[in-house]
Write an enzyme that holds these catalytic residues in place. Structure first.
Site, PDB file in Angstrom:
ATOM      1  N   ASP A  37       0.818  -1.214   0.000  1.00 49.03           N
ATOM      2  CA  ASP A  37       0.000   0.000   0.000  1.00 49.03           C
ATOM      3  C   ASP A  37       0.854   1.268   0.000  1.00 49.03           C
ATOM      4  OD1 ASP A  37      -2.034  -1.817   0.274  1.00 49.03           O
ATOM      5  OD2 ASP A  37      -2.798  -1.012   2.164  1.00 49.03           O
ATOM      6  N   HIS A 176       3.679  -2.178   3.130  1.00 52.54           N
ATOM      7  CA  HIS A 176       3.606  -0.800   2.640  1.00 52.54           C
ATOM      8  C   HIS A 176       4.919  -0.435   1.947  1.00 52.54           C
ATOM      9  CE1 HIS A 176       0.526  -0.993   5.749  1.00 52.54           C
ATOM     10  NE2 HIS A 176      -0.063   0.022   5.153  1.00 52.54           N
TER      11      HIS A 176
END
Length: 206
Positions: A37, A176
């Site tokens: 992400d 992430h």
């Protein structure tokens, strides 16, 4: 509060969301879905791509529209290397705190830069009214394993444990590719791939 392992009750409350893949498509192989992400981020995303390539693994990148606009070359590289992409809003908005129209407009703006029918809400939290509306045009992808790589108070070894102790067939794991997560991600990702390769096949969400 964020759970490392998503509670079964939460999955049952929102069955229209994708939490994990299981069923007939898992019959031949044990598949795991690594997701990333908040990118693309210079340096960080490239390192992720290099690491995935070493293990012949595919991933899914839930990109921020503003980052794709700034770094279209990295976004292009993600796609050219055979990975999937998804919409993660343009501005990383908190849907549960926002007016629906403003939230949807931000997602639509991101859609100008990200070609995908996959969507993941920032922070994994949004209103039921937003779920209903977005489900008409997107597959909403959540997760069943949260690595916590973004946390500066969680050690790299703990992040690694979070993944390895909770991953299972069909798991969707959240990482992430951001500056904040980079120290943990650099340590954890190759070790996850090394530990699980041979047991699982790393696939993209499509």
């Amino acid at each position: 509060m964020f759970f490392v392992k998503t509670p079964i009750l939460l999955m049952k409350l929102f069955p229209e969301l994708i939490w994990r893949f299981k069923g007939k498509e898992q019959a031949d192989h044990n598949h795991v879905y690594l997701t990333f992400d908040d990118g693309p981020t210079p340096g960080v995303t490239s390192l992720v791509l290099d690491t995935l390539r070493q293990y012949e693994a595919k991933g899914t990148f839930f990109c921020l529209g503003k980052n794709v606009e700034k770094h279209p070359d990295i976004y292009k590289q993600i796609i050219e290397e055979g990975h999937a992409v998804g919409n993660h809003t343009y501005s990383h908005l908190k849907g549960w705190q926002m007016d629906n129209k403003e939230y949807f407009n931000d997602i639509e703006l991101a859609g100008n830069f990200i070609s995908s029918n996959l969507f993941r809400p920032p922070y994994g939290r949004f209103k039921t009214s937003q779920i209903k509306y977005l489900s008409e045009n997107y597959q909403i992808v959540m997760w069943d394993v949260l690595s916590q790589d973004y946390s500066t108070t969680v050690s790299p070894d703990k992040v690694l444990t979070n993944v390895l102790e909770n991953v299972r067939e069909g798991s969707i794991v959240v990482f992430h590719d951001s500056v904040k997560a980079e120290p943990n991600l650099n340590y954890v990702l190759p070790r996850v791939l090394d530990s699980l390769s041979g047991t699982y096949e790393f696939r993209k969400i499509s």
